[in-house]
Design an enzyme around this catalytic site. Structure first.
Site, PDB file in Angstrom:
ATOM      1  N   TYR A 130      32.447  57.696  49.500  1.00 50.58           N
ATOM      2  CA  TYR A 130      33.018  56.483  50.110  1.00 50.58           C
ATOM      3  C   TYR A 130      33.388  56.761  51.573  1.00 50.58           C
ATOM      4  CZ  TYR A 130      36.829  53.152  51.157  1.00 50.58           C
ATOM      5  OH  TYR A 130      37.653  52.230  51.752  1.00 50.58           O
TER       6      TYR A 130
HETATM    7  N1  LIG Z   1      41.862  50.617  48.674  1.00 46.25           N
HETATM    8  C1  LIG Z   1      42.332  51.238  49.741  1.00 46.25           C
HETATM    9  O1  LIG Z   1      43.350  51.941  49.708  1.00 46.25           O
HETATM   10  C2  LIG Z   1      41.624  51.040  51.061  1.00 46.25           C
HETATM   11  C3  LIG Z   1      42.084  51.733  52.153  1.00 46.25           C
HETATM   12  C4  LIG Z   1      41.518  51.514  53.397  1.00 46.25           C
HETATM   13  C5  LIG Z   1      40.467  50.587  53.512  1.00 46.25           C
HETATM   14  N2  LIG Z   1      40.006  49.932  52.424  1.00 46.25           N
HETATM   15  C6  LIG Z   1      38.927  48.943  52.633  1.00 46.25           C
HETATM   16  O2  LIG Z   1      39.525  47.686  52.862  1.00 46.25           O
HETATM   17  C7  LIG Z   1      38.596  46.654  52.559  1.00 46.25           C
HETATM   18  C8  LIG Z   1      39.295  45.541  51.797  1.00 46.25           C
HETATM   19  O3  LIG Z   1      39.932  46.061  50.646  1.00 46.25           O
HETATM   20  P1  LIG Z   1      40.429  45.077  49.480  1.00 46.25           P
HETATM   21  O4  LIG Z   1      41.583  45.694  48.837  1.00 46.25           O
HETATM   22  O5  LIG Z   1      40.518  43.688  49.994  1.00 46.25           O
HETATM   23  O6  LIG Z   1      39.173  45.184  48.495  1.00 46.25           O
HETATM   24  P2  LIG Z   1      38.646  44.122  47.417  1.00 46.25           P
HETATM   25  O7  LIG Z   1      39.784  43.291  46.918  1.00 46.25           O
HETATM   26  O8  LIG Z   1      37.836  44.887  46.440  1.00 46.25           O
HETATM   27  O9  LIG Z   1      37.720  43.166  48.301  1.00 46.25           O
HETATM   28  C9  LIG Z   1      36.415  43.481  48.625  1.00 46.25           C
HETATM   29  C10 LIG Z   1      35.597  42.213  48.487  1.00 46.25           C
HETATM   30  O10 LIG Z   1      34.229  42.534  48.759  1.00 46.25           O
HETATM   31  C11 LIG Z   1      33.459  41.724  47.895  1.00 46.25           C
HETATM   32  N3  LIG Z   1      32.123  42.199  47.636  1.00 46.25           N
HETATM   33  C12 LIG Z   1      31.757  43.332  47.000  1.00 46.25           C
HETATM   34  N4  LIG Z   1      30.440  43.378  46.867  1.00 46.25           N
HETATM   35  C13 LIG Z   1      29.949  42.227  47.415  1.00 46.25           C
HETATM   36  C14 LIG Z   1      28.659  41.692  47.555  1.00 46.25           C
HETATM   37  N5  LIG Z   1      27.574  42.347  47.113  1.00 46.25           N
HETATM   38  N6  LIG Z   1      28.513  40.481  48.151  1.00 46.25           N
HETATM   39  C15 LIG Z   1      29.591  39.803  48.593  1.00 46.25           C
HETATM   40  N7  LIG Z   1      30.853  40.269  48.489  1.00 46.25           N
HETATM   41  C16 LIG Z   1      31.029  41.470  47.895  1.00 46.25           C
HETATM   42  C17 LIG Z   1      34.223  41.765  46.593  1.00 46.25           C
HETATM   43  O11 LIG Z   1      33.762  40.718  45.778  1.00 46.25           O
HETATM   44  P3  LIG Z   1      34.284  40.517  44.274  1.00 46.25           P
HETATM   45  O12 LIG Z   1      35.621  39.841  44.451  1.00 46.25           O
HETATM   46  O13 LIG Z   1      33.251  39.647  43.714  1.00 46.25           O
HETATM   47  O14 LIG Z   1      34.382  41.870  43.661  1.00 46.25           O
HETATM   48  C18 LIG Z   1      35.660  41.620  47.078  1.00 46.25           C
HETATM   49  O15 LIG Z   1      36.042  40.265  47.118  1.00 46.25           O
HETATM   50  C19 LIG Z   1      37.452  47.332  51.816  1.00 46.25           C
HETATM   51  O16 LIG Z   1      36.358  47.464  52.695  1.00 46.25           O
HETATM   52  C20 LIG Z   1      38.001  48.701  51.473  1.00 46.25           C
HETATM   53  O17 LIG Z   1      36.979  49.666  51.448  1.00 46.25           O
HETATM   54  C21 LIG Z   1      40.571  50.131  51.213  1.00 46.25           C
END
Ligand SMILES: NC(=O)c1ccc[n+]([C@@H]2O[C@H](COP(=O)([O-])OP(=O)(O)OC[C@H]3O[C@@H](n4cnc5c(N)ncnc54)[C@H](OP(=O)(O)O)[C@@H]3O)[C@@H](O)[C@H]2O)c1
Length: 218
Positions: A130
């Site tokens: 990742y």
């Molecule tokens: N988790 C952490 O601690 C962390 C830390 C730093 C940065 N981040 C980054 O921050 C960002 C936002 O995080 P978050 O918590 O908002 O994540 P999230 O709730 O999982 O949101 C990601 C969104 O991307 C969508 N997605 C995934 N595959 C897709 C596809 N093929 N086509 C269209 N949409 C798609 C998902 O759709 P579905 O709703 O349908 O699944 C989801 O709505 C991410 O890029 C993550 O990597 C995360």
């Protein structure tokens, strides 16, 4: 301002969308599950249904055409193994860069990740993959001719936000509520002078607007 959020139904995406709508912005975005349409409509948003993996850059360009700024907040979230991380966090970002260029839009903001996130805890091949993919996306974006901006939040939590953050070029690793990430992104969207900057974000004591203004060179 017209803003398009790739990943608008995600936890950060929807929080950002709500804040932008409250500011009077015109908000659109890409979501992939039909059942997410209602949740978006509830906050006054008619978004675009589509799968980032299946659609072409040209199709995405059509969806985002006319936007002033695009925010990429999509992610596989560990679902579907390393292949899906590559397909969404990596290839999905490559496709978004192409689409933004094809649509003649200048600004693209990437929600990335803290480089040394979780390094003090036990890590895994999945997590290392990742981080590698996120880094690849950052490099591609920085290498583009766009007015890019990269925000690297620490580990995201669902705690209620305080609206106060620590935002800087380099920070000690920490957590940050998704509310405060969204608050900060909403300010960045309205601060074009933050272009060509990489900023790290954790919880802190400075109001998000004030923190972003420090890096707004406009
Ligand atoms: N988790 C952490 O601690 C962390 C830390 C730093 C940065 N981040 C980054 O921050 C960002 C936002 O995080 P978050 O918590 O908002 O994540 P999230 O709730 O999982 O949101 C990601 C969104 O991307 C969508 N997605 C995934 N595959 C897709 C596809 N093929 N086509 C269209 N949409 C798609 C998902 O759709 P579905 O709703 O349908 O699944 C989801 O709505 C991410 O890029 C993550 O990597 C995360």
């Amino acid at each position: 301002m017209k803003v398009f959020i790739v990943g608008i139904a995600g936890k950060v995406g929807i929080r950002l969308a709500e804040r932008l709508v409250a500011r009077g912005d015109e908000v659109d975005g890409l979501y992939r599950r039909p059942q997410q349409k209602e949740a978006l409509a509830a906050v006054g948003i008619q978004a675009t249904e589509g799968d980032l993996v299946k659609m072409s850059a040209a199709e995405l360009a059509e969806a985002i055409r006319g936007s002033d700024v695009v925010v990429f907040s999509a992610g596989a979230g560990g679902e579907g193994g390393p292949e899906m991380t590559t397909a969404i966090d990596g290839d999905g970002m490559t496709k978004t860069i192409e689409a933004v260029q094809q649509a003649g839009i200048a600004r693209l903001i990437l929600v990335s990740a803290f480089p040394n996130a979780l390094r003090e805890r036990e890590t895994s091949d999945r997590f290392e993959h990742y981080m590698t993919v996120k880094r690849r996306s950052e490099v591609e974006l920085v290498d583009s001719d766009l007015d890019w901006m990269i925000l690297r939040p620490g580990t995201l939590t669902d705690d209620t936000g305080s609206g106060r953050v620590s935002l800087s070029l380099a920070l000690p690793y920490g957590d940050v509520p998704r509310d405060d990430v969204a608050e900060t992104l909403a300010e960045i969207v309205h601060a074009p002078g933050t272009a060509r900057t990489i900023l790290e974000l954790i919880s802190g004591s400075v109001p998000a607007a004030e923190a972003v203004a420090t890096f707004d060179r406009a």
